[in-house]
Design a protein around this motif. Structure first.
Motif, PDB file in Angstrom:
ATOM      1  N   GLN A  27       0.694  -1.218   0.030  1.00 36.94           N
ATOM      2  CA  GLN A  27      -0.229  -0.116  -0.048  1.00 36.94           C
ATOM      3  C   GLN A  27       0.820   1.435  -0.069  1.00 36.94           C
ATOM      4  O   GLN A  27       0.627   2.137  -0.625  1.00 36.94           O
ATOM      5  N   PHE A  28       1.941   1.040   0.895  1.00 39.79           N
ATOM      6  CA  PHE A  28       2.956   2.489   0.639  1.00 39.79           C
ATOM      7  C   PHE A  28       3.569   2.684  -0.625  1.00 39.79           C
ATOM      8  O   PHE A  28       3.702   3.759  -1.270  1.00 39.79           O
ATOM      9  N   ARG A  29       3.826   1.257  -1.113  1.00 39.61           N
ATOM     10  CA  ARG A  29       4.302   1.639  -2.633  1.00 39.61           C
ATOM     11  C   ARG A  29       3.510   1.987  -3.365  1.00 39.61           C
ATOM     12  O   ARG A  29       3.902   2.557  -4.546  1.00 39.61           O
ATOM     13  N   ALA A  30       2.551   1.527  -3.519  1.00 39.32           N
ATOM     14  CA  ALA A  30       1.250   1.902  -4.449  1.00 39.32           C
ATOM     15  C   ALA A  30       1.196   3.505  -4.243  1.00 39.32           C
ATOM     16  O   ALA A  30       0.942   4.201  -5.353  1.00 39.32           O
ATOM     17  N   GLY A  31       1.276   4.032  -3.051  1.00 42.29           N
ATOM     18  CA  GLY A  31       1.338   5.503  -3.033  1.00 42.29           C
ATOM     19  C   GLY A  31       2.388   6.112  -3.813  1.00 42.29           C
ATOM     20  O   GLY A  31       2.169   7.043  -4.125  1.00 42.29           O
ATOM     21  N   GLN A  32       3.429   5.581  -3.682  1.00 46.40           N
ATOM     22  CA  GLN A  32       4.626   6.019  -4.123  1.00 46.40           C
ATOM     23  C   GLN A  32       4.554   6.090  -5.426  1.00 46.40           C
ATOM     24  O   GLN A  32       4.679   6.845  -6.461  1.00 46.40           O
ATOM     25  N   ILE A  33       3.942   4.909  -6.188  1.00 40.91           N
ATOM     26  CA  ILE A  33       3.710   4.716  -7.499  1.00 40.91           C
ATOM     27  C   ILE A  33       2.781   5.691  -8.111  1.00 40.91           C
ATOM     28  O   ILE A  33       2.893   6.425  -9.031  1.00 40.91           O
ATOM     29  N   HIS A  34       1.777   5.920  -7.470  1.00 43.34           N
ATOM     30  CA  HIS A  34       0.746   6.923  -8.120  1.00 43.34           C
ATOM     31  C   HIS A  34       1.379   8.469  -7.734  1.00 43.34           C
ATOM     32  O   HIS A  34       0.965   9.334  -8.355  1.00 43.34           O
ATOM     33  N   GLU A  35       2.180   8.694  -6.464  1.00 41.73           N
ATOM     34  CA  GLU A  35       2.612   9.988  -6.369  1.00 41.73           C
ATOM     35  C   GLU A  35       3.698  10.355  -7.594  1.00 41.73           C
ATOM     36  O   GLU A  35       3.505  11.411  -8.008  1.00 41.73           O
ATOM     37  N   HIS A  36       4.515   9.480  -7.912  1.00 42.36           N
ATOM     38  CA  HIS A  36       5.454   9.645  -8.914  1.00 42.36           C
ATOM     39  C   HIS A  36       5.184   9.338 -10.372  1.00 42.36           C
ATOM     40  O   HIS A  36       5.782   9.919 -11.387  1.00 42.36           O
ATOM     41  N   GLY A  37       4.002   8.393 -10.452  1.00 46.17           N
ATOM     42  CA  GLY A  37       3.742   7.995 -11.814  1.00 46.17           C
ATOM     43  C   GLY A  37       4.598   7.138 -12.582  1.00 46.17           C
ATOM     44  O   GLY A  37       5.866   6.895 -11.986  1.00 46.17           O
ATOM     45  N   CYS A  38       4.086   6.327 -13.500  1.00 46.61           N
ATOM     46  CA  CYS A  38       4.995   5.482 -14.373  1.00 46.61           C
ATOM     47  C   CYS A  38       4.122   5.049 -15.525  1.00 46.61           C
ATOM     48  O   CYS A  38       3.111   5.620 -15.473  1.00 46.61           O
ATOM     49  N   ALA A  39       4.530   4.359 -16.508  1.00 52.19           N
ATOM     50  CA  ALA A  39       3.917   4.338 -17.940  1.00 52.19           C
ATOM     51  C   ALA A  39       2.652   3.656 -17.267  1.00 52.19           C
ATOM     52  O   ALA A  39       1.654   4.309 -18.137  1.00 52.19           O
ATOM     53  N   GLN A  40       2.211   2.512 -16.734  1.00 51.55           N
ATOM     54  CA  GLN A  40       0.873   2.355 -16.601  1.00 51.55           C
ATOM     55  C   GLN A  40       0.258   2.969 -15.645  1.00 51.55           C
ATOM     56  O   GLN A  40      -1.080   2.933 -15.796  1.00 51.55           O
ATOM     57  N   TYR A  41       0.649   3.628 -14.791  1.00 54.20           N
ATOM     58  CA  TYR A  41       0.019   4.385 -13.671  1.00 54.20           C
ATOM     59  C   TYR A  41       0.510   5.674 -13.626  1.00 54.20           C
ATOM     60  O   TYR A  41       1.373   6.064 -13.045  1.00 54.20           O
ATOM     61  N   PRO A  42      -0.393   6.540 -14.592  1.00 50.93           N
ATOM     62  CA  PRO A  42       0.084   8.123 -14.386  1.00 50.93           C
ATOM     63  C   PRO A  42      -0.023   8.662 -12.877  1.00 50.93           C
ATOM     64  O   PRO A  42      -0.853   8.283 -12.403  1.00 50.93           O
ATOM     65  N   ARG A  43       0.685   9.918 -12.752  1.00 45.15           N
ATOM     66  CA  ARG A  43       0.801  10.574 -11.465  1.00 45.15           C
ATOM     67  C   ARG A  43      -0.595  10.757 -11.264  1.00 45.15           C
ATOM     68  O   ARG A  43      -1.118  11.653 -11.759  1.00 45.15           O
ATOM     69  N   ARG A  44      -1.059  10.262  -9.982  1.00 48.06           N
ATOM     70  CA  ARG A  44      -2.526  10.614  -9.475  1.00 48.06           C
ATOM     71  C   ARG A  44      -2.486  10.837  -7.977  1.00 48.06           C
ATOM     72  O   ARG A  44      -2.087  10.174  -7.145  1.00 48.06           O
ATOM     73  N   GLU A  45      -2.281  12.290  -7.742  1.00 48.31           N
ATOM     74  CA  GLU A  45      -2.168  12.617  -6.291  1.00 48.31           C
ATOM     75  C   GLU A  45      -3.276  12.131  -5.265  1.00 48.31           C
ATOM     76  O   GLU A  45      -2.937  11.734  -4.126  1.00 48.31           O
ATOM     77  N   ASP A  46      -4.432  12.026  -5.830  1.00 48.38           N
ATOM     78  CA  ASP A  46      -5.641  11.536  -5.375  1.00 48.38           C
ATOM     79  C   ASP A  46      -5.458  10.170  -4.660  1.00 48.38           C
ATOM     80  O   ASP A  46      -5.839   9.852  -3.596  1.00 48.38           O
ATOM     81  N   HIS A  47      -4.861   9.271  -5.781  1.00 50.48           N
ATOM     82  CA  HIS A  47      -4.785   7.814  -5.433  1.00 50.48           C
ATOM     83  C   HIS A  47      -3.578   7.809  -4.378  1.00 50.48           C
ATOM     84  O   HIS A  47      -3.466   6.758  -3.616  1.00 50.48           O
ATOM     85  N   ALA A  48      -2.428   8.410  -4.463  1.00 49.19           N
ATOM     86  CA  ALA A  48      -1.254   8.258  -3.852  1.00 49.19           C
ATOM     87  C   ALA A  48      -1.764   8.551  -2.219  1.00 49.19           C
ATOM     88  O   ALA A  48      -1.544   8.003  -1.188  1.00 49.19           O
ATOM     89  N   VAL A  49      -2.748   9.572  -2.161  1.00 46.88           N
ATOM     90  CA  VAL A  49      -3.179  10.083  -0.565  1.00 46.88           C
ATOM     91  C   VAL A  49      -3.858   8.860  -0.226  1.00 46.88           C
ATOM     92  O   VAL A  49      -3.780   8.297   0.987  1.00 46.88           O
ATOM     93  N   THR A  50      -4.577   8.383  -0.856  1.00 49.09           N
ATOM     94  CA  THR A  50      -5.575   7.152  -0.450  1.00 49.09           C
ATOM     95  C   THR A  50      -4.745   6.026  -0.136  1.00 49.09           C
ATOM     96  O   THR A  50      -4.882   5.444   1.062  1.00 49.09           O
TER      97      THR A  50
END
Length: 171
Positions: A87-110
């Motif tokens: 879950q923490f790493r999912a936050g990082q993935i959404h905070e910084h974004g990647c090819a499959q998961y673009p940056r989404r700060e709201d998802h990162a916060v969740t």
């Protein structure tokens, strides 16, 4: 038959863990390939810890964009399964974004909030900083900063006392 498969998957995961953590075993390309193969088999079978660990390894060490995307997908799947580190790493993935998961700060916060509430001190610390500095699309909020910082401090203290207890038990 699923129980036998599940038992076999758990045994494979345990072997992969041993291969990662055994110091006397040479770190040959062959051993690394076997370890990654075992982790992949376990992740593909849906083993929660394998999804988190193998996904993390692929995301951060994968050579191709496809490896990184598959790693992110495994991490997100483990996060949905309740793995706190994932879950923490999912936050990082959404905070910084990647090819499959673009940056989404709201998802990162969740994801940070789920991980923090589940006991991940770094996630709670990240939210405290975000509320303190107005990051991740969040407003500056002293009350929420204090809440998340208090939780982070409690969690960090709990881990430190656990580490000291385990160290004392070993001696």
């Amino acid at each position: 038959m699923p129980q036998a498969s599940s038992l076999f998957t758990r045994l494979e995961y345990r072997l992969a863990q041993q291969l990662v953590h055994t110091r006397w075993l040479p770190r040959s390309p062959r051993t690394q390939k076997l370890t990654m193969h075992l982790f992949q088999r376990c992740a593909d079978a849906g083993h929660p810890a394998a999804l988190a660990q193998y996904g993390h390894m692929l995301f951060h060490r994968g050579v191709s964009p496809q490896d990184k995307a598959r790693g992110a997908r495994y991490v997100i799947e483990a996060a949905h399964g309740g793995d706190t580190r994932a879950q923490f790493r999912a936050g990082q993935i959404h905070e910084h974004g990647c090819a499959q998961y673009p940056r989404r700060e709201d998802h990162a916060v969740t994801w940070y909030a789920r991980a923090g509430e589940a006991g991940h001190p770094q996630a709670a610390e990240r939210l405290a900083r975000a509320y303190r500095c107005g990051e991740l699309g969040l407003p500056v909020d002293a009350e929420r900063t204090a809440y998340w910082q208090r939780l982070a401090d409690q969690l960090t203290g709990a881990f430190e006392s656990l580490d000291m207890h385990e160290a004392g038990a070993r001696h």
